[in-house]
Structure formats: structure tokens, C-alpha cells
Motif scaffolding. Structure first.
Motif, PDB file in Angstrom:
ATOM      1  N   UNK A 131      50.842  13.346  27.560  1.00 54.63           N
ATOM      2  CA  UNK A 131      51.546  13.480  28.840  1.00 54.63           C
ATOM      3  C   UNK A 131      51.815  12.121  29.475  1.00 54.63           C
ATOM      4  N   UNK A 132      50.843  11.252  29.381  1.00 49.52           N
ATOM      5  CA  UNK A 132      50.992   9.923  29.987  1.00 49.52           C
ATOM      6  C   UNK A 132      52.114   9.154  29.300  1.00 49.52           C
ATOM      7  N   UNK A 133      52.154   9.232  27.957  1.00 54.35           N
ATOM      8  CA  UNK A 133      53.201   8.532  27.210  1.00 54.35           C
ATOM      9  C   UNK A 133      54.594   9.056  27.580  1.00 54.35           C
ATOM     10  N   UNK A 134      54.667  10.310  28.029  1.00 54.04           N
ATOM     11  CA  UNK A 134      55.951  10.906  28.386  1.00 54.04           C
ATOM     12  C   UNK A 134      56.232  10.837  29.883  1.00 54.04           C
ATOM     13  N   UNK A 135      55.423  10.036  30.616  1.00 48.97           N
ATOM     14  CA  UNK A 135      55.736   9.762  32.023  1.00 48.97           C
ATOM     15  C   UNK A 135      54.916  10.525  33.025  1.00 48.97           C
ATOM     16  N   UNK A 136      54.052  11.410  32.624  1.00 47.45           N
ATOM     17  CA  UNK A 136      53.219  12.165  33.556  1.00 47.45           C
ATOM     18  C   UNK A 136      52.104  11.252  34.062  1.00 47.45           C
ATOM     19  N   UNK A 137      51.894  11.290  35.412  1.00 46.49           N
ATOM     20  CA  UNK A 137      50.902  10.381  35.990  1.00 46.49           C
ATOM     21  C   UNK A 137      49.731  11.112  36.653  1.00 46.49           C
ATOM     22  N   UNK A 152      40.443  30.929  32.123  1.00 44.94           N
ATOM     23  CA  UNK A 152      41.553  30.032  31.774  1.00 44.94           C
ATOM     24  C   UNK A 152      41.593  28.851  32.735  1.00 44.94           C
ATOM     25  N   UNK A 153      42.396  27.843  32.328  1.00 42.04           N
ATOM     26  CA  UNK A 153      42.677  26.700  33.199  1.00 42.04           C
ATOM     27  C   UNK A 153      44.154  26.732  33.572  1.00 42.04           C
ATOM     28  N   UNK A 154      44.450  26.356  34.857  1.00 42.60           N
ATOM     29  CA  UNK A 154      45.829  26.107  35.278  1.00 42.60           C
ATOM     30  C   UNK A 154      46.027  24.603  35.332  1.00 42.60           C
ATOM     31  N   UNK A 155      47.050  24.104  34.614  1.00 41.16           N
ATOM     32  CA  UNK A 155      47.369  22.675  34.604  1.00 41.16           C
ATOM     33  C   UNK A 155      48.754  22.510  35.257  1.00 41.16           C
ATOM     34  N   UNK A 156      48.824  21.706  36.321  1.00 39.34           N
ATOM     35  CA  UNK A 156      50.119  21.384  36.939  1.00 39.34           C
ATOM     36  C   UNK A 156      50.304  19.874  36.834  1.00 39.34           C
ATOM     37  N   UNK A 157      51.374  19.463  36.137  1.00 39.18           N
ATOM     38  CA  UNK A 157      51.609  18.046  35.875  1.00 39.18           C
ATOM     39  C   UNK A 157      52.735  17.504  36.756  1.00 39.18           C
ATOM     40  N   UNK A 158      52.605  16.217  37.089  1.00 32.20           N
ATOM     41  CA  UNK A 158      53.661  15.561  37.876  1.00 32.20           C
ATOM     42  C   UNK A 158      53.826  14.122  37.420  1.00 32.20           C
ATOM     43  N   UNK A 159      55.069  13.635  37.482  1.00 35.88           N
ATOM     44  CA  UNK A 159      55.330  12.238  37.130  1.00 35.88           C
ATOM     45  C   UNK A 159      55.239  11.333  38.364  1.00 35.88           C
ATOM     46  N   UNK A 160      54.766  11.887  39.498  1.00 38.62           N
ATOM     47  CA  UNK A 160      54.594  11.104  40.724  1.00 38.62           C
ATOM     48  C   UNK A 160      53.105  11.002  41.050  1.00 38.62           C
ATOM     49  N   UNK A 161      52.767   9.942  41.752  1.00 39.63           N
ATOM     50  CA  UNK A 161      51.377   9.712  42.115  1.00 39.63           C
ATOM     51  C   UNK A 161      50.935  10.568  43.308  1.00 39.63           C
ATOM     52  N   UNK A 162      51.905  10.958  44.177  1.00 36.65           N
ATOM     53  CA  UNK A 162      51.538  11.598  45.438  1.00 36.65           C
ATOM     54  C   UNK A 162      51.939  13.069  45.512  1.00 36.65           C
ATOM     55  N   UNK A 163      52.127  13.713  44.394  1.00 37.99           N
ATOM     56  CA  UNK A 163      52.610  15.102  44.396  1.00 37.99           C
ATOM     57  C   UNK A 163      51.592  16.078  44.974  1.00 37.99           C
ATOM     58  N   UNK A 164      50.324  15.899  44.624  1.00 39.58           N
ATOM     59  CA  UNK A 164      49.337  16.924  44.934  1.00 39.58           C
ATOM     60  C   UNK A 164      48.671  16.651  46.287  1.00 39.58           C
ATOM     61  N   UNK A 165      49.428  17.039  47.335  1.00 36.05           N
ATOM     62  CA  UNK A 165      48.967  16.875  48.716  1.00 36.05           C
ATOM     63  C   UNK A 165      47.947  17.956  49.041  1.00 36.05           C
ATOM     64  N   UNK A 166      47.216  17.798  50.135  1.00 34.65           N
ATOM     65  CA  UNK A 166      46.281  18.861  50.555  1.00 34.65           C
ATOM     66  C   UNK A 166      46.968  20.205  50.686  1.00 34.65           C
ATOM     67  N   UNK A 167      48.226  20.208  51.183  1.00 33.89           N
ATOM     68  CA  UNK A 167      48.943  21.469  51.320  1.00 33.89           C
ATOM     69  C   UNK A 167      49.212  22.096  49.949  1.00 33.89           C
ATOM     70  N   UNK A 168      49.599  21.253  48.963  1.00 32.89           N
ATOM     71  CA  UNK A 168      49.850  21.707  47.584  1.00 32.89           C
ATOM     72  C   UNK A 168      48.577  22.359  47.047  1.00 32.89           C
ATOM     73  N   UNK A 169      47.460  21.644  47.244  1.00 31.52           N
ATOM     74  CA  UNK A 169      46.173  22.147  46.728  1.00 31.52           C
ATOM     75  C   UNK A 169      45.797  23.441  47.436  1.00 31.52           C
ATOM     76  N   UNK A 170      46.056  23.514  48.757  1.00 31.06           N
ATOM     77  CA  UNK A 170      45.710  24.710  49.523  1.00 31.06           C
ATOM     78  C   UNK A 170      46.524  25.912  49.056  1.00 31.06           C
ATOM     79  N   UNK A 171      47.820  25.703  48.885  1.00 32.12           N
ATOM     80  CA  UNK A 171      48.683  26.798  48.411  1.00 32.12           C
ATOM     81  C   UNK A 171      48.258  27.249  47.013  1.00 32.12           C
ATOM     82  N   UNK A 172      47.970  26.260  46.183  1.00 32.93           N
ATOM     83  CA  UNK A 172      47.524  26.595  44.817  1.00 32.93           C
ATOM     84  C   UNK A 172      46.252  27.433  44.851  1.00 32.93           C
ATOM     85  N   UNK A 173      45.326  27.090  45.749  1.00 32.94           N
ATOM     86  CA  UNK A 173      44.075  27.839  45.855  1.00 32.94           C
ATOM     87  C   UNK A 173      44.338  29.294  46.192  1.00 32.94           C
ATOM     88  N   UNK A 174      45.326  29.520  47.092  1.00 36.26           N
ATOM     89  CA  UNK A 174      45.615  30.884  47.488  1.00 36.26           C
ATOM     90  C   UNK A 174      46.358  31.668  46.400  1.00 36.26           C
TER      91      UNK A 174
END
Length: 711
Positions: A131-137, A152-174
Motif C-alpha cells: 500500500x505504501x509503495x502505491x501511495x497509501x499513507x 474480521x478486521x475493517x481496513x480503511x486506507x487513505x493517501x492523505x495524512x489527515x483523513x482520519x479525523x475524530x469525526x471519521x473515527x466516531x462515525x466509523x465506530x457507529x
């Protein structure tokens, strides 16, 4: 106008409402998803309404081997499907015992990671590097649980450093509970589909194998079934040999491995011991065993098939015992990396039943062939017995009232009721077989047929087989099992005519039969007990044969238990008339003529002949005379011309003087004694005169040595 504060509040309320609607729509859509492939796309679609990320993956946790592997892929958003490592990566398994996975498992909620930081840690999973070689950070991971058990595991990948904000994490939790339920349903559905597929597979296989009747048909059905389990379809079924010590190839398919055909054939042609440290483990197991080829070689297992597997590039093989009625009949080796225990057990159970039925049927077919063979053999033996019965009546009784024959009758009466071995000696044509039959007919075996064997008429390389029988494959041409004359004569009498002609090799076996009352068939290993009365006959001097090394002395002494010496016809001339009467009666009837008689003059002619062929020669002579006779009386006989010559002196006629008759007779006796004048077996003993007297007569009658002796 609204104040800035009110505007902010309105915007925040709108965002929350949008988020609430998204969560509600996502929950509804997840519930309504019919296709497992749509679940991750549905999740990604709704999440992207609020947040940015590159792609998402769900990996399934296997608690048995403590691994996790991809199950749901957001393929529509993935930009690296063309990468050479992509396909192997989505099929790989990763351990849950490495630090990265353990951190997620121990976390109470989703965890955000910077991939560069995780990659710097030891034992980081390989997919992070890809993933890193293909631009995922960055990656956000969460555990999907059902009843507090991680599934199971849920994996959410992003090519940006700031994608996973507290709101993102909160929504994901719900969203996690809804996603967990959906994934759990997918797993259950997969299991149901898997079981249904297994049932369908085994049912189809069962239907196909039910129609199997031959080994070849079984091979076709097994080939097709195993090709569905493993792409190459390479397998071998080995069956346990009748000796229960080794396994030999029964069915196989080496797939597309044509380049190794010769090596494969070499291994398939071999038999391997059951207890080789590997095959016995499979046969002792009640579940399929996954075998590492390299590990078994390192363990020191010496088996050519292991070397073959390594050369074919097989890293793992599955071994499954084949059992029919809870009894091992063989095993299956299959080239496959994963074991589906239920399918393989069900498959092998039906293969074993079919194999057992086919082998039982093959044995039945073989048994039927043997029965047909025995039937043909019995028919042949029945024909033989009929011929023997016909020949049984070639003499209705022994003809002869001379003193010498009276001595023979006395010996016959003494031995008939016993089980002693009898040796009948005499010149050719004296009736040795007739005497043997009369002894048998007066014995306890009289209700059974005497079996006759002419040792001189059987080739030396076949006499053992003829006497003792042979097993199938004992020698070239032995296409079926056959019993010999000794087994046929069990609880009866066997007459070994011309015993002096028997080869030394067969004499050894005959001696064992006489001594131990047991034998073995040629090519056989089992001992057969016998109760056979032996009567042997020969026109040879066995004592001389023993001295010359052509006859075993121990066999001679064993045969010579009760010798009976038959006199030559010339030594019982007084029986010629009664023999002629018997022969005239029989052959007159055979030729359909009235009773032919013979004149006294003809009888006197016959009595003057030496009869080197003895009774047989006389019988044939009378038969010929009846055919030549013009009426019912034979007035004179036409004896062989050669025998009437003075030099040959085979017959004596009334045209000779007394001195000539005496000279011819002495010459003939000297010839028969091979020039021996005195001593045991000499001419003087036969003539019943002293040796000196015979010397004098030879000199007086001017008999030269050349007339009676040849080197």
C-alpha cells in the motif's frame, strides 16, 4: 439576518442531520445487500458522502490457525489491481500474533496508523508495504465482533495524512455494529453455500460412482471429481496388496506433468512397504493428513515417491486412508495445499466402497474363470478316466496257467490287500500294466480308478508338472492352475509305467511323496497331504541304472519294497495256446466275424518262436492273422521272415535239426544276456546248466563271439 453564531449552529445541525441520514441509509442498505461483493461498495459509497479515503477492505479472522485474510475488497476504488503482487496478496494469510494486529485486537475502537511508522516496526504485515509503495499513507483499522468474538478486521486506507479525523473515527465506530452483523451474515451464508456445494458435489459424485462397474470407469469418475478440488488434478490411489505388507498403484492421474512421464511411470510401477514411516501414518489416521514434502525428506523418510513429488514441485500432499467396512484397502495421495476434511472424507468413503466392490467383483470373476478352468480340467480328466475305463477291459483276466505265472499269482494275492509299494519288472510286452490293474482291482481302492502315467511318454521338462501339478504362472505357458496325476490318484492307486525313464530331478520329488506322503505343486508353496498307493513298472534293470548313475539308489530301494518279476513269453510256452484262444475270441468279435480257430500245427509254430515282444507281440500277430484268414480256421502262421534266418535265430521251426535248434537258441540267449556266459544273470543261469557245460557247447557248436556280442 442571522448572526454568525446562529449560522454556525444551523450549519452544524445540517451536518449532523446529513450524517444521521447517511448512517440510517447505510444501515438500511447494508441490511438489504444481497450480494456479498456489494457490501464493501455500499459501505464505501455512503462513507464518501462525508469523508475522503482511498479504498476499504474487510479481512476475515480464522481462529483455528490464528490468521486473517481478505474477504471483501473495494475493487471499484482500488488503483493497484495491476500490480504483480496484488493477486498473491489478496490470497495470502497473515498472522494475528504480530504486534500490529494485536494492537487493533486489544483496542476498544478504531485505530488510525501512519503506515511509515508501522512499517518501521518488526513483523509488520507485507500488505502495508504494498500500500505504501502505491501511495497509501494512513490506515484506519477496527475489529468487527459478534458476541464479543472478533470475526474480521475493517481496513480503511487513505493517501492523505489527515483523513482520519475524530469525526471519521466516531462515525466509523457507529457503523461497526451494522457492518459486523452484515459480515457475520455473509460468513453464515458462505458456510451454508459451502455446505450446500459440498452436499451437491458429493451427491453428484455418489450418483456417478453408483453406476461404476469397472476399474476404468472408476478412474474416469475420480479424475473428474478431483479436478474440481485441485486445478492440476494430480493424484494416485494405492491399494494394499494381498500380502498386506506393500502398496501398489491402482489408479492415478499425473495431470499435465508430461515432461516427467518416465519418472512418474517408474515410481508407479514400484511397490512400497506399508510401514515406511509415512504411509502407515496415513493409514492409521481417521482424518486426511496434510504432508509437507520437504519436512518428510528432512525427517529421513526414504521413499522414491517423496523424491518424485519434490521434483514435480509439490510442496504439500494430502494423504487419506481408504477404508471399506472399517478395513484399510488402500490410500489416496492428492496434490493440494488446503484440506476440506468433509469433502475428502465423503469422497474417499465412496471411492473405498467402489474399490472394494470392484476388487471383490474382480476376485469373483477370477474365481469364475478358475471354476471354468477346473471344469474344463475335470472334463479332460473325465475323458481320461473314460479312456482308462475302456482300457480297463482290454483284458478281462490274466491268461496263463504255467508254473511261472502261478508264482506271479501268488505274489499278487499276498500284496493286493496291503498298501505296499509294488515294483513290476519284466521285458516289454509281458503285461505289466495288466498285473498292476489286477492288483488295484483286488485292493481296498477297487471302487476308484487307477491313474496311469507313462513316464517315457512325457517330456522331461513337463513330467514334474504332469505328476504334481502346477500353479498359475509357475512357468511360461502355465496360464491356469492345474492338479497333477498324484492329486487325481489321492485315495487310490497310481501306476508309474516305465519308471526307469524318469529324470533325476523328478525322482527327488517322487521320493518325497513315497517317504512323506506329501507334495507341492510346481510353483506352489503349500504342502498337500496324499494317500496314494504306488505301483511302478519298468523293463530296465534298475540295479544297473543305479550303478550307472541314471537312477537314484534311495528311490530304487523305496520302490523295490515288493518286486514282482513277470516271465517272458518264451519262458512260459505252455500258455501260448490259452493266450491265442483268448485273443481269437476277442478279435473275432471286434471284426464282426464268427469265432476263428487255430490249428495245432499253427500253435506248434507259435510255440517255437522266441517272441521278443512277448504277449503284446503275440496279440498283434493273432489280430493280423484273423484279418488275413480266408475262413474260420488259421491253418498256419506267417512269422517274421527276419526271425527265421539261422543267424538271427529268433524263432525255432520244425525245418531245423535238433543241433541247429540248440545252436540258435543258445545264440539268442547269449545275445539277450549281452554275451555274459556265467554268473548271476548269465546265459548259463537262464539255460539252467553249469557255466563249464555252456562253454563246451559253444565250442562244440562253433559259436563265435561276433554272433552274440557287440560293443
Amino acid at each position: 439576518m442571522k448572526s454568525d453564531k446562529n449560522q454556525f449552529t444551523d450549519n452544524q445541525s445540517a451536518a449532523l442531520e446529513h450524517e444521521r441520514k447517511m448512517l440510517l441509509n447505510l444501515a438500511n442498505d447494508i441490511i438489504s445487500v444481497k450480494d456479498r461483493n456489494d457490501l464493501i461498495q455500499t459501505f464505501s459509497k455512503h462513507m464518501r458522502e462525508l469523508f475522503y479515503f482511498s479504498h476499504a477492505i474487510v479481512t476475515l479472522i480464522d481462529p483455528k490457525d490464528e490468521t486473517y485474510s481478505p474477504i471483501l475488497l473495494d475493487q471499484g476504488s482500488a488503483s493497484f489491481e495491476g500490480h504483480p503482487e496484488y493477486e498473491p496478496m489478496v490470497k495470502a494469510r497473515f498472522t494475528i500474533n504480530e504486534p500490529f494486529a494485536k494492537t487493533v485486537l486489544l483496542s476498544a475502537g478504531p485505530c488510525a496508523f501512519t503506515i511509515a511508522d508501522v512499517m518501521a516496526s518488526p513483523q509488520s504485515p507485507a500488505y502495508l508495504r504494498l500500500n505504501y509503495e502505491l501511495g497509501i499513507r494512513t490506515v484506519l483499522m477496527a475489529v468487527l465482533r459478534i458476541e464479543d468474538k472478533p470475526i474480521a478486521f475493517l481496513h480503511i486506507h487513505s493517501d492523505r495524512e489527515d483523513s482520519f479525523t475524530p469525526q471519521f473515527i466516531d462515525v466509523t465506530s457507529r457503523i461497526i455494529p451494522h457492518l459486523s452483523s452484515a459480515v457475520a451474515n455473509i460468513i453464515k451464508n458462505d458456510e451454508i453455500v459451502k455446505k450446500e456445494n459440498e452436499k451437491s458435489f458429493l451427491l453428484d459424485f455418489s450418483n456417478e460412482i453408483t453406476a461404476v462397474r469397472t476399474k476404468e470407469e472408476l478412474g474416469t469418475v475420480v479424475n473428474e471429481a478431483l479436478l474440481k478440488l485441485t486445478p492440476d488434478g494430480s493424484y494416485v490411489i494405492r491399494k494394499i496388496n494381498p500380502d498386506t505388507q506393500k502398496l501398489s498403484a491402482y489408479l492415478w492421474n499425473h495431470g499435465s506433468l508430461t515432461s516427467k512421464h518416465d519418472l512418474i511411470k517408474e515410481v508407479l510401477d514400484q511397490e512400497f512397504p506399508i510401514k515406511d514411516g509415512l504411509q502407515n501414518r496415513v493409514l492409521d489416521s481417521y482424518i486426511p493428513l496434510l504432508i509437507s514434502v520437504e519436512r518428510e525428506l528432512l525427517r529421513g523418510i526414504k521413499a522414491p515417491y517423496l523424491d518424485l513429488w519434490k521434483s514435480l514441485g509439490f510442496s504439500t500432499m494430502v494423504g487419506i486412508a481408504l477404508r471399506n467396512n472399517n478395513t484399510n484397502i488402500g490410500l489416496l495421495w492428492l496434490s493440494i495445499n488446503e484440506i476440506n476434511i468433509q469433502i475428502l472424507k465423503g469422497l474417499c468413503s465412496q471411492i473405498a466402497i467402489s474399490m472394494g466392490n470392484i476388487m471383490a467383483n474382480d476376485e469373483l470373476v477370477l474365481a469364475n474363470k478358475q471354476i471354468l478352468s477346473y471344469k474344463r480340467q475335470l472334463e479332460e480328466e473325465n475323458d481320461y478316466l473314460k479312456q482308462e475305463m475302456q482300457s480297463l477291459y482290454s483284458f478281462t483276466e490274466v491268461v496263463g496257467e504255467s508254473q511261472k505265472m502261478q508264482e506271479v499269482y501268488k505274489l499278487m494275492s499276498l500284496v493286493s490287500d496291503t498298501n505296499s509299494t509294488v515294483l513290476i519288472l519284466g521285458e516289454t510286452g509281458t503285461g505289466k500294466e495288466l498285473i498292476a490293474r489286477e492288483i488295484h482291482n483286488a485292493s481296498a481302492y477297487k471302487n476308484k480308478l487307477m491313474i496311469k502315467v507313462n513316464c517315457a511318454a512325457i517330456p522331461s521338462n513337463l513330467i514334474e508338472s504332469e505328476l504334481f501339478g502346477h500353479e498359475k504362472g509357475a512357468f511360461t505357458g502355465a496360464s491356469e492352475r492345474r492338479i497333477g496325476k498324484f492329486e487325481l490318484a489321492n485315495n487310490s492307486t497310481i501306476f508309474l509305467d516305465e519308471i526307469g525313464e524318469m529324470p533325476l530331478e523328478a525322482q527327488v520329488k517322487l521320493l518325497r511323496v513315497l517317504q512323506e506322503k506329501e507334495m507341492e505343486r510346481v510353483g506352489g508353496t503349500g504342502t498337500i497331504k496324499l494317500n496314494v498307493r504306488v505301483i511302478a513298472a519298468t523293463n530296465r534293470n534298475l540295479e544297473n541304472e543305479v550303478k550307472e548313475g541314471r537312477f537314484r539308489s534311495d528311490l530304487y530301494y523305496r520302490l523295490n519294497v515288493f518286486p514282482i518279476i513277470l516271465p517272458a513269453l518264451r519262458d512260459r510256452v505252455e500258455d501260448i495256446e490259452s493266450l491265442c484262444t483268448s485273443f481269437l475270441k476277442r478279435y473275432s468279435k471286434n471284426t464282426g466275424r464268427k469265432q476263428v480257430k487255430i490249428s495245432q500245427k499253427a500253435i506248434q509254430q507259435l510255440q517255437s518262436y522266441l517272441w521278443p515282444g512277448n504277449v503284446r507281440e503275440l496279440e498283434h500277430f493273432i489280430e493280423r492273422s484273423i484279418l488275413l484268414a480266408t475262413d474260420q480256421l488259421i491253418r498256419e502262421v506267417h512269422l517274421p521272415i527276419a526271425s527265421q534266418s539261422s543267424t538271427d535265430a529268433n524263432i525255432l521251426t520244425f525245418d531245423q535239426s535238433l543241433e541247429e535248434m540248440e545252436r540258435s537258441y543258445i545264440v539268442e540267449i547269449l545275445k539277450r544276456c549281452q554275451g555274459k556266459i556265467s554268473g548271476v544273470g548269465g546265459a548259463a543261469e537262464i539255460l539252467k546248466i553249469p557255466g563249464n557245460t555252456l562253454h563246451s557247447k559253444i565250442k562244440k557248436l562253433n559259436i563265435s563271439k561276433a554272433e552274440y556280442f557287440t560293443n
